[in-house]
Design a protein around this motif. Structure first.
Motif, PDB file in Angstrom:
ATOM      1  N   ILE A  46     -33.593  32.450  13.824  1.00 43.05           N
ATOM      2  CA  ILE A  46     -33.386  31.032  14.135  1.00 43.05           C
ATOM      3  C   ILE A  46     -34.215  30.600  15.337  1.00 43.05           C
ATOM      4  O   ILE A  46     -34.797  29.514  15.336  1.00 43.05           O
ATOM      5  N   PHE A  47     -34.303  31.444  16.367  1.00 41.65           N
ATOM      6  CA  PHE A  47     -34.911  31.048  17.636  1.00 41.65           C
ATOM      7  C   PHE A  47     -36.374  31.441  17.817  1.00 41.65           C
ATOM      8  O   PHE A  47     -37.080  30.818  18.615  1.00 41.65           O
ATOM      9  N   ALA A  48     -36.847  32.462  17.106  1.00 37.79           N
ATOM     10  CA  ALA A  48     -38.199  32.985  17.337  1.00 37.79           C
ATOM     11  C   ALA A  48     -39.271  31.931  17.089  1.00 37.79           C
ATOM     12  O   ALA A  48     -39.336  31.325  16.017  1.00 37.79           O
ATOM     13  N   GLY A  49     -40.100  31.695  18.097  1.00 43.51           N
ATOM     14  CA  GLY A  49     -41.237  30.800  17.971  1.00 43.51           C
ATOM     15  C   GLY A  49     -40.889  29.327  17.865  1.00 43.51           C
ATOM     16  O   GLY A  49     -41.745  28.523  17.497  1.00 43.51           O
ATOM     17  N   LYS A  50     -39.662  28.956  18.176  1.00 43.50           N
ATOM     18  CA  LYS A  50     -39.221  27.571  18.008  1.00 43.50           C
ATOM     19  C   LYS A  50     -38.548  27.050  19.275  1.00 43.50           C
ATOM     20  O   LYS A  50     -38.080  27.818  20.109  1.00 43.50           O
ATOM     21  N   THR A  51     -38.461  25.739  19.351  1.00 40.75           N
ATOM     22  CA  THR A  51     -37.605  25.090  20.336  1.00 40.75           C
ATOM     23  C   THR A  51     -36.336  24.705  19.599  1.00 40.75           C
ATOM     24  O   THR A  51     -36.376  23.973  18.605  1.00 40.75           O
ATOM     25  N   VAL A  52     -35.218  25.259  20.073  1.00 38.15           N
ATOM     26  CA  VAL A  52     -33.944  25.084  19.387  1.00 38.15           C
ATOM     27  C   VAL A  52     -32.912  24.506  20.347  1.00 38.15           C
ATOM     28  O   VAL A  52     -32.794  24.949  21.494  1.00 38.15           O
ATOM     29  N   VAL A  53     -32.183  23.530  19.862  1.00 34.61           N
ATOM     30  CA  VAL A  53     -31.003  23.035  20.556  1.00 34.61           C
ATOM     31  C   VAL A  53     -29.814  23.601  19.791  1.00 34.61           C
ATOM     32  O   VAL A  53     -29.689  23.382  18.580  1.00 34.61           O
ATOM     33  N   LEU A  54     -28.988  24.357  20.487  1.00 31.60           N
ATOM     34  CA  LEU A  54     -27.781  24.934  19.895  1.00 31.60           C
ATOM     35  C   LEU A  54     -26.590  24.386  20.647  1.00 31.60           C
ATOM     36  O   LEU A  54     -26.563  24.442  21.880  1.00 31.60           O
ATOM     37  N   PHE A  55     -25.635  23.849  19.917  1.00 29.32           N
ATOM     38  CA  PHE A  55     -24.392  23.449  20.569  1.00 29.32           C
ATOM     39  C   PHE A  55     -23.230  24.125  19.877  1.00 29.32           C
ATOM     40  O   PHE A  55     -23.247  24.358  18.670  1.00 29.32           O
ATOM     41  N   ASP A  92     -38.451  14.159  17.802  1.00 23.43           N
ATOM     42  CA  ASP A  92     -39.575  13.470  18.450  1.00 23.43           C
ATOM     43  C   ASP A  92     -39.954  14.113  19.785  1.00 23.43           C
ATOM     44  O   ASP A  92     -41.097  14.008  20.220  1.00 23.43           O
ATOM     45  N   LYS A  93     -38.994  14.799  20.406  1.00 19.97           N
ATOM     46  CA  LYS A  93     -39.265  15.477  21.684  1.00 19.97           C
ATOM     47  C   LYS A  93     -39.681  16.937  21.489  1.00 19.97           C
ATOM     48  O   LYS A  93     -39.721  17.701  22.447  1.00 19.97           O
ATOM     49  N   GLY A  94     -39.964  17.325  20.241  1.00 18.69           N
ATOM     50  CA  GLY A  94     -40.477  18.661  19.982  1.00 18.69           C
ATOM     51  C   GLY A  94     -39.464  19.707  19.581  1.00 18.69           C
ATOM     52  O   GLY A  94     -39.796  20.896  19.469  1.00 18.69           O
ATOM     53  N   VAL A  95     -38.225  19.313  19.357  1.00 17.49           N
ATOM     54  CA  VAL A  95     -37.206  20.268  18.913  1.00 17.49           C
ATOM     55  C   VAL A  95     -37.453  20.578  17.439  1.00 17.49           C
ATOM     56  O   VAL A  95     -37.621  19.676  16.617  1.00 17.49           O
ATOM     57  N   ASP A  96     -37.493  21.868  17.128  1.00 15.45           N
ATOM     58  CA  ASP A  96     -37.691  22.307  15.748  1.00 15.45           C
ATOM     59  C   ASP A  96     -36.383  22.373  14.976  1.00 15.45           C
ATOM     60  O   ASP A  96     -36.347  22.077  13.780  1.00 15.45           O
ATOM     61  N   THR A  97     -35.317  22.804  15.652  1.00 14.65           N
ATOM     62  CA  THR A  97     -34.032  23.009  14.995  1.00 14.65           C
ATOM     63  C   THR A  97     -32.905  22.562  15.911  1.00 14.65           C
ATOM     64  O   THR A  97     -32.899  22.899  17.098  1.00 14.65           O
ATOM     65  N   ILE A  98     -31.963  21.836  15.345  1.00 18.97           N
ATOM     66  CA  ILE A  98     -30.689  21.531  16.005  1.00 18.97           C
ATOM     67  C   ILE A  98     -29.651  22.315  15.230  1.00 18.97           C
ATOM     68  O   ILE A  98     -29.568  22.189  13.995  1.00 18.97           O
ATOM     69  N   GLY A 143     -20.010  20.036   7.677  1.00 16.24           N
ATOM     70  CA  GLY A 143     -21.351  19.470   7.686  1.00 16.24           C
ATOM     71  C   GLY A 143     -21.510  18.393   6.627  1.00 16.24           C
ATOM     72  O   GLY A 143     -22.091  17.326   6.877  1.00 16.24           O
ATOM     73  N   LYS A 144     -20.996  18.644   5.440  1.00 13.64           N
ATOM     74  CA  LYS A 144     -21.061  17.651   4.365  1.00 13.64           C
ATOM     75  C   LYS A 144     -20.295  16.401   4.763  1.00 13.64           C
ATOM     76  O   LYS A 144     -20.775  15.273   4.579  1.00 13.64           O
ATOM     77  N   ASP A 145     -19.107  16.591   5.316  1.00 15.63           N
ATOM     78  CA  ASP A 145     -18.271  15.479   5.764  1.00 15.63           C
ATOM     79  C   ASP A 145     -18.970  14.637   6.827  1.00 15.63           C
ATOM     80  O   ASP A 145     -18.812  13.421   6.864  1.00 15.63           O
ATOM     81  N   GLN A 146     -19.766  15.288   7.673  1.00 16.02           N
ATOM     82  CA  GLN A 146     -20.425  14.615   8.787  1.00 16.02           C
ATOM     83  C   GLN A 146     -21.861  14.165   8.478  1.00 16.02           C
ATOM     84  O   GLN A 146     -22.516  13.589   9.340  1.00 16.02           O
ATOM     85  N   GLY A 147     -22.361  14.442   7.285  1.00 19.26           N
ATOM     86  CA  GLY A 147     -23.693  14.003   6.887  1.00 19.26           C
ATOM     87  C   GLY A 147     -24.820  14.638   7.687  1.00 19.26           C
ATOM     88  O   GLY A 147     -25.752  13.964   8.112  1.00 19.26           O
ATOM     89  N   VAL A 148     -24.772  15.967   7.846  1.00 25.40           N
ATOM     90  CA  VAL A 148     -25.749  16.658   8.690  1.00 25.40           C
ATOM     91  C   VAL A 148     -27.048  17.043   7.983  1.00 25.40           C
ATOM     92  O   VAL A 148     -28.005  17.434   8.652  1.00 25.40           O
ATOM     93  N   GLU A 149     -27.101  16.930   6.673  1.00 26.05           N
ATOM     94  CA  GLU A 149     -28.249  17.439   5.914  1.00 26.05           C
ATOM     95  C   GLU A 149     -29.578  16.929   6.464  1.00 26.05           C
ATOM     96  O   GLU A 149     -29.770  15.739   6.677  1.00 26.05           O
ATOM     97  N   GLY A 150     -30.483  17.877   6.725  1.00 22.92           N
ATOM     98  CA  GLY A 150     -31.799  17.545   7.258  1.00 22.92           C
ATOM     99  C   GLY A 150     -31.805  17.259   8.746  1.00 22.92           C
ATOM    100  O   GLY A 150     -32.852  16.960   9.314  1.00 22.92           O
ATOM    101  N   LYS A 151     -30.647  17.353   9.374  1.00 21.13           N
ATOM    102  CA  LYS A 151     -30.541  17.036  10.797  1.00 21.13           C
ATOM    103  C   LYS A 151     -30.015  18.202  11.622  1.00 21.13           C
ATOM    104  O   LYS A 151     -30.607  18.569  12.621  1.00 21.13           O
ATOM    105  N   VAL A 152     -28.882  18.773  11.221  1.00 19.06           N
ATOM    106  CA  VAL A 152     -28.229  19.835  11.981  1.00 19.06           C
ATOM    107  C   VAL A 152     -27.927  21.009  11.063  1.00 19.06           C
ATOM    108  O   VAL A 152     -27.339  20.825   9.996  1.00 19.06           O
ATOM    109  N   VAL A 153     -28.314  22.198  11.485  1.00 22.99           N
ATOM    110  CA  VAL A 153     -28.001  23.427  10.766  1.00 22.99           C
ATOM    111  C   VAL A 153     -26.604  23.875  11.204  1.00 22.99           C
ATOM    112  O   VAL A 153     -26.320  23.957  12.406  1.00 22.99           O
TER     113      VAL A 153
END
Length: 159
Positions: free
Chosen positions: A29-38, A65-71, A86-96
């Protein structure tokens, strides 16, 4: 507890995908990427569902837009629960959505939360981090039920 400058530990987690649960590793998940994990204490819980996850969904494009590859959102829940949330919250294409079913990642980063007395077992503390190529560059851990350090707007401002 993990801190800025530390490398994300390699732990197996399960991604909730449209095709079903898929095991992966934090290294992948993290290798070679900028990742925001919460991390949240639990899927479908009040603050997590009403404010935490929605903030990242609503601001996803600003992160990209700020260069994050994965949330990514992680919780000590199983992949089926994370997928339904995730389905309930409509995360598809936005948050893993990542399932840390046994809390191995929460323990590895030293951010587990004992909620046994409340009937919830051991969960994750509420926090957010930014990592570049697996190295933590920002960490915001909530204290005493607060919701400020890990919200999307705070993390976005740290980029």
């Amino acid at each position: 507890m993990i801190k800025v400058g530390d490398t994300i530990p390699d732990v197996t987690v399960t991604a909730a995908t449209a095709g079903g649960p898929e095991q992966t590793t934090t290294n992948a998940i993290f290798a070679g990427k900028t990742v925001v994990l919460f991390a949240v204490p639990g899927a479908f819980t009040p603050t997590c569902s009403a404010r935490h996850l929605p903030g990242f969904v609503e601001n996803a494009q600003a992160f990209f837009d700020k260069g994050v590859d994965t949330i990514a959102c992680i919780a000590v829940n199983d992949a089926f629960v994370m997928g339904a949330w995730g389905k309930d919250q409509g995360v598809e294409g936005k948050v893993v959505m990542l399932a840390d079913g046994s809390g191995d990642f929460a323990k590895a980063v030293g951010l587990e939360l004992d909620l046994v007395a409340r009937g919830m077992g051991v969960r994750s503390q509420r926090y957010a981090l930014i990592a570049k190529n697996g190295v933590v560059t920002h960490l915001g851990v909530e204290e005493g039920g607060a919701f400020e350090a890990s919200k999307a707007e705070t993390v976005l401002a740290a980029l």
